[in-house]
Design an enzyme around this catalytic site. Structure first.
Site, mmCIF file in Angstrom:
data_model
loop_
_atom_site.group_PDB
_atom_site.id
_atom_site.type_symbol
_atom_site.label_atom_id
_atom_site.label_comp_id
_atom_site.label_asym_id
_atom_site.label_seq_id
_atom_site.Cartn_x
_atom_site.Cartn_y
_atom_site.Cartn_z
ATOM 1 N N LYS A 55 19.243 -1.239 37.650
ATOM 2 C CA LYS A 55 20.006 -2.398 37.194
ATOM 3 C C LYS A 55 19.127 -3.424 36.488
ATOM 4 C CE LYS A 55 21.270 -3.057 41.497
ATOM 5 N NZ LYS A 55 20.783 -1.833 42.141
ATOM 6 N N THR A 56 17.971 -3.712 37.095
ATOM 7 C CA THR A 56 17.088 -4.731 36.515
ATOM 8 C C THR A 56 16.430 -4.211 35.236
ATOM 9 O OG1 THR A 56 16.717 -5.600 38.726
ATOM 10 C CG2 THR A 56 15.143 -6.269 37.027
ATOM 11 N N ASP A 64 17.754 0.734 43.304
ATOM 12 C CA ASP A 64 16.793 1.535 42.525
ATOM 13 C C ASP A 64 17.394 2.390 41.409
ATOM 14 O OD1 ASP A 64 14.385 0.743 43.313
ATOM 15 O OD2 ASP A 64 13.861 2.503 44.495
ATOM 16 N N HIS A 75 20.255 -5.703 47.792
ATOM 17 C CA HIS A 75 21.607 -5.220 48.062
ATOM 18 C C HIS A 75 22.459 -6.260 48.785
ATOM 19 C CE1 HIS A 75 24.908 -2.657 48.925
ATOM 20 N NE2 HIS A 75 24.753 -2.822 50.226
HETATM 21 N N1 GTP Z 1 12.472 7.689 34.729
HETATM 22 C C1 GTP Z 1 13.178 6.576 34.682
HETATM 23 N N2 GTP Z 1 12.969 5.616 35.576
HETATM 24 C C2 GTP Z 1 13.707 4.490 35.483
HETATM 25 C C3 GTP Z 1 14.687 4.294 34.485
HETATM 26 N N3 GTP Z 1 15.247 3.097 34.656
HETATM 27 C C4 GTP Z 1 14.644 2.541 35.715
HETATM 28 N N4 GTP Z 1 13.707 3.370 36.222
HETATM 29 C C5 GTP Z 1 12.811 3.130 37.365
HETATM 30 O O1 GTP Z 1 13.573 3.084 38.557
HETATM 31 C C6 GTP Z 1 13.000 2.143 39.459
HETATM 32 C C7 GTP Z 1 14.035 1.156 39.884
HETATM 33 O O2 GTP Z 1 14.463 0.374 38.785
HETATM 34 P P1 GTP Z 1 15.067 -1.081 38.935
HETATM 35 O O3 GTP Z 1 15.492 -1.511 37.595
HETATM 36 O O4 GTP Z 1 14.168 -1.974 39.689
HETATM 37 O O5 GTP Z 1 16.310 -0.736 39.837
HETATM 38 P P2 GTP Z 1 17.371 -1.758 40.459
HETATM 39 O O6 GTP Z 1 18.679 -1.046 40.414
HETATM 40 O O7 GTP Z 1 17.268 -3.061 39.792
HETATM 41 O O8 GTP Z 1 16.868 -1.833 41.951
HETATM 42 P P3 GTP Z 1 17.287 -2.953 43.081
HETATM 43 O O9 GTP Z 1 17.401 -4.265 42.391
HETATM 44 O O10 GTP Z 1 16.164 -2.882 44.048
HETATM 45 O O11 GTP Z 1 18.583 -2.454 43.650
HETATM 46 C C8 GTP Z 1 11.831 1.499 38.722
HETATM 47 O O12 GTP Z 1 10.653 2.137 39.128
HETATM 48 C C9 GTP Z 1 12.127 1.788 37.269
HETATM 49 O O13 GTP Z 1 10.987 1.865 36.464
HETATM 50 C C10 GTP Z 1 14.883 5.361 33.534
HETATM 51 O O14 GTP Z 1 15.703 5.288 32.618
HETATM 52 N N5 GTP Z 1 14.107 6.458 33.698
HETATM 53 MG MG MG Z 2 16.970 -4.932 40.607
#
Ligand code: GTP
Ligand code: MG
Length: 384
Positions: free
Chosen positions: A13-14, A10, A73
Site C-alpha cells: 500500500k505504501t 505488506d 493494521h
Molecule cells: N517484489 C516486489 N516487492 C514489492 C512491490 N511492492 C512493494 N513491495 C515490497 O513489499 C514490502 C511491503 O511493502 P509496503 O508498501 O510497505 O506494504 P504495506 O502494504 O504498506 O505494508 P503495511 O503498511 O505494513 O501494511 C516492501 O518490502 C516493499 O518493497 C512490488 O511490486 N514488487
Molecule cells: Mg504501509
C-alpha cells in the site's frame, strides 16, 4: 475526492502510494513523496485518538485527490471507523504472490460498512510471478470476493502491476504504465461524492431560545444543504417529529434569506413553542431523514492508552451515545450474548437507544461512560 490504499499488511500500500505520487509528479500533478516520508508521518490527533495516517495529494487532468495511507493494521480499522480516514473510494492492494488474505477481506468489509461504494483493485508484485494463470486466478478470486461484500465484482477495474518497479523507475510495462492505468481507472470508475451543498438541508440543534414577539429560534451549524427563508422544514428526533415553516434566518444578528452548509444560523420557526425543540434534534428538509431507535453499528473500542476502558464489556452494557448534538443512553447487544468486547476490538453490534435520534447509514458517533470516550462507531444498518 478522498481515496486511500487499503489491504493486507505488506501487500504494498505504501509503496503504491509513493509510486502514484512519483508517476504523477512527472506529469506535474503531484509532489513526489517517497516511501520513508509516508511511513514516518507525524502523529496527528483526531477526535481524541492518536493516529498515524499519511495524507498525500495529487491531481489528474480532471480531479484532485486526497489520498490516505495508514501504517499499521489496527490504525486502518480505527481510521475507517472514526472517519479520520474518510474515503469516498478506495484502492485495494492485493499481492499477487499471496492472493487475498484475512485483512483483504476485513478491509473490504469495513469499506462497505463505512459507506465506500466503489473500489479499484491493484494486484501488486506481479514482477514476482512468472505464471500468467496465477494472475488470472487472483483476478477471478478478487472478483468473487468483491461480489461477496456487495461491490460490483464484474465491472470493478483490476489493474496488475508492480508498485516497486514504478517507484524504482524500471520495467515500465508493469511499472509506471500500470500506475497511469490505475489512476485513469480511479478517474473513470470512482464516483465523485456529492458536495455538502447538494445534499438535503440538515441543521443539528445546539441551543433553543425564545424571543418575545418573534417566537422560537433554534441555533446550530448547518451540516449540509441549503435553506431559504419561507421553506418548510421538519424537526426530528428525541421522540418528536413535526413540520413547520422557517420564517426567519439569522446570522450574526443579521436577517438573511438563505443559509448553507458551514453557516452558524438561528432558525426562526413558525408557531413552535420553545419546549417543542431540544438540543439533539435536527431540523431538516422534510422527509430527508428518519429518527431511529434500533440500529446495527460497527464500533472500535478504545484501548486504555487511548483513554478508553481497562476492561471488556458484555451484552447489555449501557453507555451514553453522542451523535451530532444528541446525547442519549444506549444499550449495546451482541448477536452472541456470551460475547465480550475488549479494548482494541473492532466489533459489530446492535444499539438500542433510549429515545429515537435522526441518523442514517454512515452516521458516526462516540460512546462515552462518565468522562471517558470508550468507543467510536459508524451506523451500518437502521432497524426502525
Ligand atoms: N517484489 C516486489 N516487492 C514489492 C512491490 N511492492 C512493494 N513491495 C515490497 O513489499 C514490502 C511491503 O511493502 P509496503 O508498501 O510497505 O506494504 P504495506 O502494504 O504498506 O505494508 P503495511 O503498511 O505494513 O501494511 C516492501 O518490502 C516493499 O518493497 C512490488 O511490486 N514488487
Ligand atoms: Mg504501509
Amino acid at each position: 475526492m478522498n481515496i486511500g490504499t487499503i489491504g493486507h499488511v505488506d501487500h504494498g500500500k505504501t509503496t503504491l502510494t509513493a509510486a502514484i505520487t512519483k508517476c504523477l509528479a512527472e506529469k506535474g500533478g503531484a509532489q513526489f513523496t517517497d516511501y520513508n516520508m509516508i511511513d514516518k508521518a507525524p502523529e496527528e490527533r483526531a477526535r481524541g485518538i492518536t493516529i498515524n495516517a499519511a495524507h498525500v495529494e495529487y491531481e489528474t487532468e480532471t480531479r484532485h485527490y486526497g489520498h490516505i495511507d495508514c501504517p499499521g493494521h489496527a490504525d486502518y480499522i480505527k481510521n475507517m471507523i472514526t472517519g479520520a480516514a474518510q474515503m469516498d473510494g478506495a484502492i485495494i492492494v492485493v499481492s499477487a504472490t499471496d492472493g487475498q488474505m484475512p485483512q483483504t477481506r476485513e478491509h473490504l468489509l469495513l469499506a462497505r460498512q463505512v459507506g465506500v461504494k466503489k473500489l479499484v483493485v491493484f494486484i501488486n508484485k506481479v514482477d514476482q510471478i512468472s505464471d500468467p494463470e496465477m494472475l488470472e486466478l487472483v483476478d477471478m478470486e478478487m472478483r468473487d470476493l468483491l461480489g461477496t461484500y456487495n461491490f460490483d465484482g464484474e465491472n470493478t477495474p483490476i489493474i496488475m502491476g508492480s508498485a516497486l518497479a514504478a517507484l524504482e523507475g524500471r520495467d515500465p510495462e508493469i511499472g509506471s504504465k500500470k500506475i497511469v492505468e490505475l489512476v485513469q481507472a480511479c478517474d473513470d470508475w470512482l464516483d465523485l461524492p456529492l458536495r455538502d451543498l447538494e445534499k438535503p438541508f440538515l441543521l443539528p440543534v445546539e441551543d433553543v431560545f425564545s424571543i418575545s414577539g418573534r417566537g422560537t429560534v433554534a441555533t446550530g451549524r448547518v451540516e449540509r444543504g441549503v435553506a431559504s427563508k419561507g421553506t418548510e422544514v421538519e424537526v426530528l428526533g428525541l421522540g418528536e417529529s413535526f413540520k413547520t415553516t422557517l420564517t426567519g434566518i439569522e446570522m450574526f444578528h443579521k436577517e438573511l434569506d438563505r443559509a448553507e452548509a458551514g453557516d452558524n444560523m438561528g432558525a426562526l420557526l413558525r408557531g413552535v413553542k420553545r419546549e417543542q425543540v431540544k438540543r439533539g434534534q435536527v431540523i431538516i428538509a422534510p422527509g430527508s431523514m428518519k429518527a431511529v431507535k434500533v440500529f446495527k453499528a460497527q464500533i472500535y473500542v478504545l484501548t486504555k492508552d487511548e483513554g478508553g476502558r481497562y476492561t471488556p464489556f458484555t451484552s447489555g452494557y449501557k453507555p451514553q451515545l453522542f451523535l451530532r448534538t444528541a446525547d442519549v443512553s444506549v444499550e449495546l447487544k451482541f448477536d452472541d450474548p456470551a460475547k465480550m468486547a475488549m479494548p482494541g476490538d473492532n466489533v459489530e453490534l446492535e444499539c438500542n437507544l433510549h429515545s429515537s435520534v435522526a441518523l442514517e447509514v454512515g452516521s458516526r458517533f462516540t460512546l462515552r461512560e462518565g468522562h471517558k470516550t470508550i468507543a467510536t462507531g459508524v451506523v451500518v444498518e437502521t432497524k426502525e
